[in-house]
Design an enzyme around this catalytic site. Structure first.
Site, PDB file in Angstrom:
ATOM      1  CG  HIS A  98      -1.662  -1.226   1.465  1.00  0.00           C
ATOM      2  ND1 HIS A  98      -2.602  -1.689   0.582  1.00  0.00           N
ATOM      3  CD2 HIS A  98      -1.600  -2.135   2.457  1.00  0.00           C
ATOM      4  CE1 HIS A  98      -3.097  -2.827   1.044  1.00  0.00           C
ATOM      5  NE2 HIS A  98      -2.496  -3.126   2.178  1.00  0.00           N
ATOM      6  CD  GLU A 115      -2.577  -3.735   5.892  1.00  0.00           C
ATOM      7  OE1 GLU A 115      -3.553  -3.165   5.391  1.00  0.00           O
ATOM      8  OE2 GLU A 115      -2.140  -4.796   5.456  1.00  0.00           O
ATOM      9  CG  HIS A 173       1.333  -6.572   3.349  1.00  0.00           C
ATOM     10  ND1 HIS A 173       1.565  -5.301   2.896  1.00  0.00           N
ATOM     11  CD2 HIS A 173      -0.014  -6.729   3.314  1.00  0.00           C
ATOM     12  CE1 HIS A 173       0.418  -4.708   2.622  1.00  0.00           C
ATOM     13  NE2 HIS A 173      -0.568  -5.558   2.851  1.00  0.00           N
ATOM     14  NE  ARG A 193      -5.017  -8.243  -6.405  1.00  0.00           N
ATOM     15  CZ  ARG A 193      -6.103  -7.872  -7.087  1.00  0.00           C
ATOM     16  NH1 ARG A 193      -6.150  -7.919  -8.404  1.00  0.00           N
ATOM     17  NH2 ARG A 193      -7.163  -7.452  -6.438  1.00  0.00           N
TER      18      ARG A 193
END
Ligand code: ZN
Length: 317
Positions: A98, A115, A173, A193
């Site tokens: 991200h 996150e 991740h 992605r």
């Protein structure tokens, strides 16, 4: 009205399982329950209120009529700052990254994403992907994506129940199969992605990769080690700070008896019950909580009490 029980929107991404229905009581007509968005004001799916005078309306509607319920710490954000999910990965999630706020606001018009993951449950030998094994150049990263050798370059980390991971924006991740996590994140749905295990989506086509954007934002090195602080134990509970950053503070409590909590003027509290049963009491308001219950406690509510035998994750801004 200060205590709102929330009903989550459900997402049926291709890698999802059925544990959110079977173990957490989530209801949906969808077959796969990949994600439940337990605290969400996002345009792609908002929490719906289950009790009281706002029953059936969205959390967004409640907050636009009661802006003080967010708390003063939220006012520095343009829109509701966080998103909390339960995620059931029956299959591997794509390898992804991200962007940070600067990049995301410039390119995508929404926040970036930092996150945190709390491993609620996992199968034996479950593992996830967290950064690279060692430093790598941008060209090597690009080649590895194109030659299908990326999995040789990434760091795979075995996980167990109760582990915590902090994923700064820019960290490569992936959640591995057999893991059920609670995810606390910035309120953003921007994901780049880079590898999808050669799978195809519901339309029979491979899901899109976002290689150039990922090359722009990925930190090309191992992820920093993350450890949580010591737990504080009293007769009735064990309390542990899991993460604290500029976007959220997350505490886990294992309660056996009663826990007195407090929502001050700075922030709402969000309670996610991940195990056991409890009753939440606040003045004359009362809610029965079971595994999977999700509750928004308005800022400035003051004291409230959770009584029972349970584990909860408390998030505030
Ligand atoms: Zn992610």
């Amino acid at each position: 009205m200060r205590i709102l029980e929330l009903i989550p929107p459900i997402k049926d991404y291709i890698w999802g399982g059925t544990k959110l229905r079977e173990c957490f009581g989530k209801e949906s007509k969808l077959e796969k329950l990949a994600e439940s968005w337990e605290l969400s004001c996002h345009k792609d799916g908002a929490s719906v209120i289950a009790n009281g005078e706002y029953k059936g309306r969205t959390l967004n509607e409640f907050l636009s009529e009661n802006p003080d319920a967010c708390g003063t710490a939220c006012s520095k954000f343009e829109y509701f700052p966080i998103l909390i999910k339960l995620i059931d990965a029956r299959d591997n999630l794509s390898v992804q990254v991200h962007p940070d706020n600067d990049y995301a606001q410039r390119v995508e018009g929404e926040y970036g994403k930092t996150e945190m993951w709390y491993i609620v449950d996992c199968e034996k030998d479950a593992e996830l992907i967290y950064g690279f094994k060692s430093e790598i150049s941008k060209q090597e990263f690009k080649d590895a994506i194109e030659n299908n050798t990326l999995l040789e370059k990434v760091s795979r980390v075995p996980v167990k129940k109760g582990d915590v991971f902090f994923i700064n924006s820019g960290t490569l991740h992936a959640i591995g199969k057999g893991i059920l996590i609670a995810e606390i994140q910035q309120n953003s749905n921007t994901t780049y992605r880079v590898y999808d295990y050669g799978r195809v989506g519901a339309d029979g086509k491979p899901r899109e990769l976002h290689i150039q954007k990922a090359l722009d934002v990925t930190e090309l090195k191992p992820a920093e080690n993350y450890s949580v602080s010591e737990a504080i134990e009293t007769a009735d509970k064990r309390s542990q700070l899991l993460a604290e950053c500029e976007y959220f503070k997350v505490v886990k409590e294992d309660i056996n008896g009663s826990s007195e909590l407090y929502a001050n003027e700075k922030s709402f509290n969000h309670i996610l019950l991940i195990d056991g049963e409890a009753v939440l009491k606040c003045g004359d308001e009362k809610l029965n909580l079971k595994k999977g219950s999700s509750v928004f406690v308005a800022a400035n509510t003051g004291k409230y009490i959770i009584k029972g035998n349970c584990s909860i994750i408390i998030t505030e801004i």
